[in-house]
Write an enzyme that holds these catalytic residues in place. Structure first.
Site, PDB file in Angstrom:
ATOM      1  N   TYR A 190      -0.558  -0.523   9.988  1.00 25.05           N
ATOM      2  CA  TYR A 190      -0.777  -0.920   8.586  1.00 25.05           C
ATOM      3  C   TYR A 190       0.428  -0.542   7.711  1.00 25.05           C
ATOM      4  O   TYR A 190       0.891  -1.342   6.891  1.00 25.05           O
ATOM      5  CB  TYR A 190      -2.046  -0.218   8.111  1.00 25.05           C
ATOM      6  CG  TYR A 190      -2.515  -0.559   6.720  1.00 25.05           C
ATOM      7  CD1 TYR A 190      -3.046  -1.808   6.424  1.00 25.05           C
ATOM      8  CD2 TYR A 190      -2.459   0.393   5.699  1.00 25.05           C
ATOM      9  CE1 TYR A 190      -3.506  -2.106   5.149  1.00 25.05           C
ATOM     10  CE2 TYR A 190      -2.925   0.111   4.422  1.00 25.05           C
ATOM     11  CZ  TYR A 190      -3.442  -1.148   4.156  1.00 25.05           C
ATOM     12  OH  TYR A 190      -3.888  -1.433   2.886  1.00 25.05           O
ATOM     13  N   SER A 207       0.847  -1.200   0.000  1.00 27.78           N
ATOM     14  CA  SER A 207       0.000   0.000   0.000  1.00 27.78           C
ATOM     15  C   SER A 207       0.878   1.243   0.000  1.00 27.78           C
ATOM     16  O   SER A 207       1.967   1.239   0.585  1.00 27.78           O
ATOM     17  CB  SER A 207      -0.866   0.009   1.252  1.00 27.78           C
ATOM     18  OG  SER A 207      -1.479   1.267   1.414  1.00 27.78           O
ATOM     19  N   LYS A 265       2.695  -3.123   5.723  1.00 27.94           N
ATOM     20  CA  LYS A 265       2.728  -3.074   4.261  1.00 27.94           C
ATOM     21  C   LYS A 265       4.138  -2.839   3.724  1.00 27.94           C
ATOM     22  O   LYS A 265       4.493  -3.340   2.650  1.00 27.94           O
ATOM     23  CB  LYS A 265       1.754  -2.004   3.748  1.00 27.94           C
ATOM     24  CG  LYS A 265       0.283  -2.406   3.875  1.00 27.94           C
ATOM     25  CD  LYS A 265       0.012  -3.757   3.234  1.00 27.94           C
ATOM     26  CE  LYS A 265      -1.413  -3.961   2.789  1.00 27.94           C
ATOM     27  NZ  LYS A 265      -1.654  -5.347   2.324  1.00 27.94           N
TER      28      LYS A 265
HETATM   29  P1  NAI Z   1     -11.548  -5.912   1.741  1.00 27.46           P
HETATM   30  O1  NAI Z   1     -11.778  -5.625   3.192  1.00 27.46           O
HETATM   31  O2  NAI Z   1     -12.694  -5.754   0.798  1.00 27.46           O
HETATM   32  O3  NAI Z   1     -10.973  -7.399   1.552  1.00 27.46           O
HETATM   33  C1  NAI Z   1     -10.112  -7.999   2.459  1.00 27.46           C
HETATM   34  C2  NAI Z   1     -10.590  -9.421   2.685  1.00 27.46           C
HETATM   35  O4  NAI Z   1      -9.669 -10.101   3.539  1.00 27.46           O
HETATM   36  C3  NAI Z   1     -11.959  -9.516   3.372  1.00 27.46           C
HETATM   37  O5  NAI Z   1     -12.863 -10.242   2.557  1.00 27.46           O
HETATM   38  C4  NAI Z   1     -11.662 -10.207   4.686  1.00 27.46           C
HETATM   39  O6  NAI Z   1     -12.704 -11.070   5.143  1.00 27.46           O
HETATM   40  C5  NAI Z   1     -10.396 -10.965   4.365  1.00 27.46           C
HETATM   41  N1  NAI Z   1      -9.622 -11.290   5.578  1.00 27.46           N
HETATM   42  C6  NAI Z   1      -9.380 -10.494   6.646  1.00 27.46           C
HETATM   43  N2  NAI Z   1      -8.635 -11.143   7.544  1.00 27.46           N
HETATM   44  C7  NAI Z   1      -8.383 -12.381   7.036  1.00 27.46           C
HETATM   45  C8  NAI Z   1      -7.649 -13.503   7.502  1.00 27.46           C
HETATM   46  N3  NAI Z   1      -7.025 -13.471   8.685  1.00 27.46           N
HETATM   47  N4  NAI Z   1      -7.594 -14.617   6.729  1.00 27.46           N
HETATM   48  C9  NAI Z   1      -8.224 -14.656   5.522  1.00 27.46           C
HETATM   49  N5  NAI Z   1      -8.952 -13.612   5.043  1.00 27.46           N
HETATM   50  C10 NAI Z   1      -9.023 -12.488   5.785  1.00 27.46           C
HETATM   51  O7  NAI Z   1     -10.320  -4.989   1.297  1.00 27.46           O
HETATM   52  P2  NAI Z   1      -9.648  -4.671  -0.147  1.00 27.46           P
HETATM   53  O8  NAI Z   1      -9.670  -3.216  -0.321  1.00 27.46           O
HETATM   54  O9  NAI Z   1     -10.199  -5.545  -1.202  1.00 27.46           O
HETATM   55  O10 NAI Z   1      -8.133  -5.064   0.170  1.00 27.46           O
HETATM   56  C11 NAI Z   1      -7.408  -6.109  -0.454  1.00 27.46           C
HETATM   57  C12 NAI Z   1      -5.924  -5.898  -0.212  1.00 27.46           C
HETATM   58  O11 NAI Z   1      -5.475  -4.707  -0.870  1.00 27.46           O
HETATM   59  C13 NAI Z   1      -5.543  -5.736   1.266  1.00 27.46           C
HETATM   60  O12 NAI Z   1      -4.299  -6.354   1.502  1.00 27.46           O
HETATM   61  C14 NAI Z   1      -5.388  -4.236   1.414  1.00 27.46           C
HETATM   62  O13 NAI Z   1      -4.552  -3.873   2.483  1.00 27.46           O
HETATM   63  C15 NAI Z   1      -4.800  -3.872   0.058  1.00 27.46           C
HETATM   64  N6  NAI Z   1      -4.972  -2.464  -0.287  1.00 27.46           N
HETATM   65  C16 NAI Z   1      -6.205  -1.987  -0.686  1.00 27.46           C
HETATM   66  C17 NAI Z   1      -6.318  -0.672  -1.070  1.00 27.46           C
HETATM   67  C18 NAI Z   1      -7.575  -0.137  -1.621  1.00 27.46           C
HETATM   68  O14 NAI Z   1      -7.556   0.976  -2.177  1.00 27.46           O
HETATM   69  N7  NAI Z   1      -8.689  -0.848  -1.530  1.00 27.46           N
HETATM   70  C19 NAI Z   1      -5.203   0.273  -0.954  1.00 27.46           C
HETATM   71  C20 NAI Z   1      -3.964  -0.336  -0.558  1.00 27.46           C
HETATM   72  C21 NAI Z   1      -3.878  -1.652  -0.231  1.00 27.46           C
END
Ligand code: NAI
Length: 303
Positions: free
Chosen positions: A164, A151, A168
């Protein structure tokens, strides 16, 4: 032949957001997918088998191949079960996408130990655990690809995200180390810093008119726009592409810099604190980085 035909991919956190689109896109290109998701809240609380199963069912309904996994990445035994799910169901593993994530935002001076540990556990430890569990298979088959989600909160900075940001940026170091240590086994490892409107970003507070306008713009960044790069990195088209940090925001793809010395000063006889103040710092100050946040660097609207 489809791009990912005969490949087996694990996508963690694939029950929603960016990970769901990764799983769907990988399956569409022929991969057999382990759809892993604990089904936790944004802050990592609770458990729900629904999201992973729903995405696996969606893939199967479209004629693809998928299996759901609800183990947590944040536990070494459970992470091994995620990889075992791939081996048991499909007999091999070709790509691990470390995507699962949670947020526990708080200003550093108020952050609790629990908030710190929970975020480090899911992002940094979770990425290590799943990647490490897959490593023996990658090594013995002499191939494999890691895609690790980082990130700009870590690469650049953001308020209230010490846990975070540290996790990251730790993932960047982990990814580079995996790339170095496994290069001789033809295993690649890269990072993607995504920008996408997901439930995670939906937690950004938007109270002032300025903040509200910014959030409206963020909504134009679709989660599905990140998937083509992840599919590419999982595929043999990415042969030789390793140790890199990419970014994706709507229709833009970025290659990030990596830390190298930008200036050096030398003083015969060595330095004193006073000489550092008088000579070294003035010589280097022009190359100092300002206290930027991600939004200061990505100051233009998503394209
Ligand atoms: P999101 O919250 O929609 O998806 C994350 C998923 O991870 C959720 O479905 C959740 O249930 C699952 N999760 C959480 N803890 C878990 C565990 N211990 N074991 C298995 N699954 C688990 O978030 P998003 O935005 O789709 O994020 C995806 C990745 O991208 C993350 O690593 C996030 O940090 C990264 N990211 C996202 C950004 C954005 O703009 N959306 C920006 C920078 C990084």
């Amino acid at each position: 032949m489809k791009l990912l035909e005969n490949k087996v991919v694990i996508v963690t956190g694939a029950g929603g957001g960016i990970g769901r689109d990764f799983a769907l896109a990988m399956a569409e290109r022929g991969a057999k997918v382990v759809v892993n998701d604990l089904g936790a809240s944004v802050s990592g609380e609770g458990k729900d088998a629904g999201p992973a199963q729903k995405v696996a069912d969606e893939i199967k309904a479209k004629g693809g191949t998928a299996v759901a996994s609800t183990d947590s990445v944040a536990d070494w035994e459970a992470a091994n079960r995620i990889v075992k799910t791939a081996i048991d169901a499909f007999g091999r593993i070709d790509c691990v996408v470390n995507n699962a994530g949670i947020l526990r935002d708080r200003f550093f001076f108020n952050m609790s130990i629990e908030e710190w540990k929970a975020v480090i556990d899911v992002h940094l430890n979770g990425s290590f655990y799943v990647a490490r569990a897959a490593a023996p298979y990658f090594k013995s088959q002499n191939s494999g690809s890691y895609v690790n989600m980082t990130s700009t909160s870590g690469l650049i900075g953001n308020f209230g995200q010490a846990n975070y940001a540290a996790a990251k940026l730790g993932i960047v170091g982990l990814s580079k180390s995996m790339a170095l240590d496994m290069a001789k086994y033809h295993v690649r490892s890269n990072c993607i810093a995504p920008f996408a409107w997901s439930r995670m970003i939906g937690t950004i507070p938007a109270e002032t008119p300025d903040q509200k306008a910014r959030v409206e713009k963020l909504k134009s960044m679709q989660t599905s726009k990140i998937a083509p790069l992840a599919v590419y990195l999982a595929s043999d088209l990415a042969d030789g592409v390793t140790g890199q940090i990419f970014g994706v925001r709507a229709n833009e793809i970025f290659l990030f810099s990596q830390n190298r010395p930008v200036r050096s000063v030398h003083r015969a006889g060595g330095w004193t604190p006073e000489a550092i103040a008088e000579q070294a710092i003035p010589a280097m100050r022009a190359q100092f980085y300002s206290l930027d946040r991600s939004q200061d660097v990505f100051s233009w609207d998503p394209i």
